[in-house]
Design a protein around this motif. Structure first.
Motif, PDB file in Angstrom:
ATOM      1  N   UNK A 155      62.152 -14.782  52.992  1.00 31.36           N
ATOM      2  CA  UNK A 155      61.294 -15.967  52.911  1.00 31.36           C
ATOM      3  C   UNK A 155      62.038 -17.153  52.304  1.00 31.36           C
ATOM      4  N   UNK A 156      62.875 -16.869  51.295  1.00 32.02           N
ATOM      5  CA  UNK A 156      63.631 -17.925  50.624  1.00 32.02           C
ATOM      6  C   UNK A 156      64.856 -18.380  51.420  1.00 32.02           C
ATOM      7  N   UNK A 157      65.168 -17.657  52.498  1.00 34.61           N
ATOM      8  CA  UNK A 157      66.320 -18.014  53.318  1.00 34.61           C
ATOM      9  C   UNK A 157      67.653 -17.732  52.644  1.00 34.61           C
ATOM     10  N   UNK A 158      67.663 -16.729  51.781  1.00 38.35           N
ATOM     11  CA  UNK A 158      68.890 -16.389  51.056  1.00 38.35           C
ATOM     12  C   UNK A 158      69.685 -15.316  51.800  1.00 38.35           C
ATOM     13  N   UNK A 159      70.982 -15.281  51.548  1.00 40.36           N
ATOM     14  CA  UNK A 159      71.838 -14.237  52.116  1.00 40.36           C
ATOM     15  C   UNK A 159      72.128 -13.216  51.019  1.00 40.36           C
ATOM     16  N   UNK A 160      71.862 -11.953  51.329  1.00 40.12           N
ATOM     17  CA  UNK A 160      72.019 -10.893  50.334  1.00 40.12           C
ATOM     18  C   UNK A 160      72.979  -9.821  50.820  1.00 40.12           C
ATOM     19  N   UNK A 161      73.675  -9.217  49.876  1.00 40.31           N
ATOM     20  CA  UNK A 161      74.559  -8.085  50.160  1.00 40.31           C
ATOM     21  C   UNK A 161      73.999  -6.843  49.465  1.00 40.31           C
ATOM     22  N   UNK A 162      74.181  -5.700  50.115  1.00 39.58           N
ATOM     23  CA  UNK A 162      73.718  -4.410  49.580  1.00 39.58           C
ATOM     24  C   UNK A 162      74.887  -3.429  49.666  1.00 39.58           C
ATOM     25  N   UNK A 163      75.848  -3.523  48.735  1.00 39.87           N
ATOM     26  CA  UNK A 163      77.102  -2.775  48.867  1.00 39.87           C
ATOM     27  C   UNK A 163      76.970  -1.253  48.877  1.00 39.87           C
ATOM     28  N   UNK A 164      75.957  -0.699  48.207  1.00 40.75           N
ATOM     29  CA  UNK A 164      75.824   0.760  48.133  1.00 40.75           C
ATOM     30  C   UNK A 164      74.413   1.114  47.680  1.00 40.75           C
ATOM     31  N   UNK A 165      73.994   2.333  47.993  1.00 41.18           N
ATOM     32  CA  UNK A 165      72.729   2.865  47.486  1.00 41.18           C
ATOM     33  C   UNK A 165      73.035   3.757  46.287  1.00 41.18           C
ATOM     34  N   UNK A 166      72.273   3.554  45.218  1.00 37.50           N
ATOM     35  CA  UNK A 166      72.529   4.297  43.987  1.00 37.50           C
ATOM     36  C   UNK A 166      71.303   5.141  43.611  1.00 37.50           C
ATOM     37  N   UNK A 167      71.416   5.895  42.541  1.00 39.19           N
ATOM     38  CA  UNK A 167      70.278   6.657  42.033  1.00 39.19           C
ATOM     39  C   UNK A 167      70.294   6.578  40.513  1.00 39.19           C
ATOM     40  N   UNK A 168      69.102   6.679  39.946  1.00 34.20           N
ATOM     41  CA  UNK A 168      69.012   6.638  38.491  1.00 34.20           C
ATOM     42  C   UNK A 168      68.518   7.980  37.965  1.00 34.20           C
ATOM     43  N   UNK A 169      68.533   8.130  36.664  1.00 36.29           N
ATOM     44  CA  UNK A 169      68.129   9.383  36.032  1.00 36.29           C
ATOM     45  C   UNK A 169      66.724   9.206  35.453  1.00 36.29           C
ATOM     46  N   UNK A 170      65.740   9.762  36.138  1.00 35.74           N
ATOM     47  CA  UNK A 170      64.349   9.696  35.691  1.00 35.74           C
ATOM     48  C   UNK A 170      63.756  11.079  35.457  1.00 35.74           C
ATOM     49  N   UNK A 171      64.084  12.005  36.367  1.00 38.81           N
ATOM     50  CA  UNK A 171      63.439  13.322  36.365  1.00 38.81           C
ATOM     51  C   UNK A 171      64.456  14.408  36.000  1.00 38.81           C
ATOM     52  N   UNK A 172      63.962  15.589  35.625  1.00 41.40           N
ATOM     53  CA  UNK A 172      64.890  16.674  35.271  1.00 41.40           C
ATOM     54  C   UNK A 172      65.960  16.933  36.330  1.00 41.40           C
ATOM     55  N   UNK A 173      65.564  16.881  37.620  1.00 50.00           N
ATOM     56  CA  UNK A 173      66.567  17.149  38.663  1.00 50.00           C
ATOM     57  C   UNK A 173      67.643  16.070  38.728  1.00 50.00           C
ATOM     58  N   UNK A 174      67.284  14.825  38.335  1.00 50.10           N
ATOM     59  CA  UNK A 174      68.284  13.745  38.282  1.00 50.10           C
ATOM     60  C   UNK A 174      69.291  14.023  37.175  1.00 50.10           C
ATOM     61  N   UNK A 175      68.791  14.486  36.026  1.00 53.68           N
ATOM     62  CA  UNK A 175      69.681  14.797  34.905  1.00 53.68           C
ATOM     63  C   UNK A 175      70.639  15.925  35.289  1.00 53.68           C
ATOM     64  N   UNK A 176      70.123  16.935  35.966  1.00 59.66           N
ATOM     65  CA  UNK A 176      70.979  18.048  36.393  1.00 59.66           C
ATOM     66  C   UNK A 176      72.011  17.582  37.418  1.00 59.66           C
ATOM     67  N   UNK A 177      71.606  16.673  38.270  1.00 56.51           N
ATOM     68  CA  UNK A 177      72.542  16.098  39.256  1.00 56.51           C
ATOM     69  C   UNK A 177      73.652  15.349  38.526  1.00 56.51           C
ATOM     70  N   UNK A 178      73.291  14.550  37.532  1.00 58.71           N
ATOM     71  CA  UNK A 178      74.272  13.793  36.778  1.00 58.71           C
ATOM     72  C   UNK A 178      75.194  14.712  35.999  1.00 58.71           C
ATOM     73  N   UNK A 179      74.648  15.740  35.341  1.00 60.88           N
ATOM     74  CA  UNK A 179      75.506  16.634  34.574  1.00 60.88           C
ATOM     75  C   UNK A 179      76.426  17.426  35.491  1.00 60.88           C
ATOM     76  N   UNK A 180      75.949  17.770  36.679  1.00 57.91           N
ATOM     77  CA  UNK A 180      76.800  18.446  37.646  1.00 57.91           C
ATOM     78  C   UNK A 180      77.967  17.578  38.057  1.00 57.91           C
ATOM     79  N   UNK A 181      77.669  16.279  38.265  1.00 60.51           N
ATOM     80  CA  UNK A 181      78.732  15.342  38.627  1.00 60.51           C
ATOM     81  C   UNK A 181      79.689  15.137  37.462  1.00 60.51           C
ATOM     82  N   UNK A 182      79.118  14.992  36.260  1.00 61.12           N
ATOM     83  CA  UNK A 182      79.954  14.730  35.086  1.00 61.12           C
ATOM     84  C   UNK A 182      80.937  15.867  34.834  1.00 61.12           C
TER      85      UNK A 182
END
Length: 204
Positions: free
Chosen positions: A174-201
């Motif tokens: 609507x504002x006529x702006x140009x936007x970039x979306x370089x990557x899709x990310x995830x945050x840590x909210x739920x127990x499974x997110x924490x386990x995903x992060x610890x697995x990666x870490x």
């Protein structure tokens, strides 16, 4: 002329048991969830300071502005501490982005998937686009960068729902702006997110 280096703002609650990352408590308990939150904040500030010099990083505090975690991060990394203002998420995000001159970026402190390299990519993209966003897997976003103030990007957004990103994208159009979306990310909210992060870490 060299591109102006954007300022990076992070929003973080103090790691108080029962008030921080409570959705992790079924797995970790209230105290454990607060400790997990502190670990995430440390990780995100470290990534921010790998991508940018500390003078270009501000940590916006909430709940307990004098919490030892915030003092530790200021002393360790040299980042600036500021108290988040009252208001909804949109009000606080816009306030932070407009608190420093020139282009600015903001990220949550619970997105360990935003690496220092990704922050650098977003900073670079902001030289070519008015808005840079990292969409999150849950329908929101974990990072936003702007070249100037666009109030409509943050007003009347259904924060905390799965339509945050789509509503914001409609505003951008609507504002006529140009936007970039370089990557899709995830945050840590739920127990499974924490386990995903610890697995990666563990594997890093």
């Amino acid at each position: 002329m060299p591109a102006e280096i954007p300022h990076l703002h992070l929003l973080a609650k103090a790691p108080l048991a029962g008030l921080a990352k409570t959705r992790l408590s079924p797995l970790l308990g209230l105290e454990g969830a607060a400790n997990a939150h502190a670990e995430l904040v440390r990780h995100c500030v470290a990534n921010a300071c790998k991508a940018l010099s500390a003078e270009n990083v501000t940590l916006w505090t909430a709940l307990d502005h004098a919490h030892p975690l915030f003092t530790e991060l200021r002393e360790t990394f040299g980042v600036t501490l500021s108290a988040q203002p009252d208001g909804d998420l949109g009000t606080r995000v816009r306030h932070a982005l407009n608190s420093t001159p020139g282009p600015a970026m903001l990220m949550g402190s619970d997105c360990p998937s935003i690496t220092s390299a990704l922050i650098s990519t977003c900073a670079q993209q902001l030289t070519s686009f008015e808005v840079v966003i990292l969409p999150a897997e849950d329908g929101g976003y974990g990072f936003v960068g702007t070249r100037q103030d666009y109030p409509a990007l943050f007003e009347d957004i259904p924060w905390g729902t799965q339509s945050v990103l789509t509503t914001t994208q409609q505003r951008i159009e609507t504002l006529g702006l140009h936007a970039a979306y370089p990557a899709t990310i995830w945050d840590v909210d739920r127990p499974e997110d924490w386990q995903r992060w610890k697995g990666l870490a563990v594997s890093m």
